[in-house]
Design a protein around this motif. Structure first.
Motif: not given
Length: 378
Positions: A184-199, A206-213
């Motif tokens: 899900r987009e939400l899962d990728v967004a959560a991973e982005l947020a976690e990585l931003l904190r880890r780095y 914000f963690t925009v994940v816009g897939s397809g349409p």
């Protein structure tokens, strides 16, 4: 995955903050103002290092006037925290107690008929309170009255922005190693947020994940949609690190991209590159927007480029200058802003490529340096 250690930049000194307050006071006179009023928000953080633990209805305001010591009017119960802030050593304090009139206290430090710049984040109730106390006074937002307030960064600020940009780049390189199809987009967004904190980011904005349409909506909020093979995905993410912002966008393809996606991505990449190459001191912000927009318009997609080309960045991820038609502010070395053209085809997909750049003496330097190609992921 363990957290990634990042070198901590040298802290801002009391002199750094005093210099900022002196410059703002000097520039206010040049802008035809009798002074500047700064309430809690990014301007106050930048000028004093003071960030109230809770922004409440109680009036806090920094008063900057020519030939006077900076004064911070604060609620009595918050004065100890304000005095402990990193940049308030050169500030005089005036407190007020609950049950008294804070506008009477603040107004006594102002010219009754003065014209003041006031921070954009000021609550309406505080501005109206000052106007009731001083009916002959007038006010202009700092964005309109002093648009260069925080726009030009010094070397220590640039170091923080560069570190934030490098961390965001590392996040992108990490996230594209993960599978996208079936998540899900939400899962990728959560991973982005976690990585931003880890780095190293202390705040994720914000963690925009816009897939397809969904990618055709520039500010799409990540949702429950499951990413599918063949989707184009817009990734746009950032936050604060060492108190300064990151913001980057890349567009990826889940599996082999179709010809139209390749074509549109190539146009956006050309537009972004042309805009970056156009940056140099002395030209107006709007010219950068025009350069990017002309490439996209000439390719037949002008109506699908629906937002400005960029925005400033510093202690917030969106601030002046804005890279948009009508913005005649000229570029000067030390300005930092995004360049992020895009094309959005409703119901189909969107493409955006974004880097933060800083203006140099001869052109600009990118603070994001990941590949801008259309990367295929699993």
């Amino acid at each position: 995955m363990s957290s990634i250690a990042q070198p901590t930049p040298a802290p801002f000194t009391g002199d750094d903050y005093a210099t900022r307050m002196a410059r703002v006071t000097h520039d206010a006179v040049g802008a035809g103002l009798d002074g500047v009023l700064v309430t809690p928000g990014p301007d106050l953080v930048w000028l004093t290092g003071y960030r109230p633990t809770a922004i409440t209805e109680r009036l806090t305001v920094l008063v900057l006037r020519p030939a006077r010591q900076p004064t911070l009017v604060v609620p009595m119960l918050e004065r100890p925290d304000a005095e402990a802030a990193s940049g308030t050593a050169a500030v005089s304090f005036v407190d007020w107690a609950d049950g008294t009139d804070p506008y009477l206290v603040a107004g006594s430090r102002l010219d009754p008929a003065g014209r003041y710049g006031i921070s954009d984040s000021t609550w309406a109730m505080h501005l109206l309170g000052l106007q009731r106390q001083l009916p002959l006074s007038s006010y202009v937002s700092l964005t309109n009255g002093m648009p260069m307030l925080r726009a030009v960064k010094d070397a220590r600020e640039l170091a923080r922005l560069a570190a934030a940009g490098a961390a965001a780049d590392a996040v992108y390189e990490q996230i594209v190693q993960s599978p996208f199809a079936g998540r899900r987009e939400l899962d990728v967004a959560a991973e982005l947020a976690e990585l931003l904190r880890r780095y190293g980011h202390e705040q994720v904005d914000f963690t925009v994940v816009g897939s397809g349409p969904n990618g055709a909506d520039p500010h799409h909020e990540a949702g429950d949609r499951t990413i599918e093979n063949g989707d184009t995905v817009v990734l746009d993410f950032g936050g604060l690190m060492f108190g300064y912002g990151s913001d980057t966008s890349r567009t990826i393809s889940v599996g082999e991209p179709p010809p139209l996606v390749r074509e549109v991505h190539s146009i956006v990449r050309q537009a972004q590159q042309a805009a970056v190459e156009a940056v140099r001191p002395g030209i107006a912000c709007q010219q950068i927007d025009r350069v990017a927009r002309s490439v996209i318009s000439d390719a037949g997609y002008g109506q699908q480029f629906v937002h400005r080309t960029g925005h400033g960045i510093g202690v917030t991820t969106h601030e002046p200058p804005y890279i948009v038609e009508g913005e005649e502010q000229v570029l000067v070395p030390g300005m930092c802003f995004s360049i992020e053209p895009g094309i959005y085809l409703p119901g189909r997909f969107g493409i955006r490529i974004e880097d933060i750049v800083t203006v140099t003496d001869t052109g600009c330097r990118r603070l994001n340096n990941t590949g801008r190609d259309l990367r295929a992921v699993g």
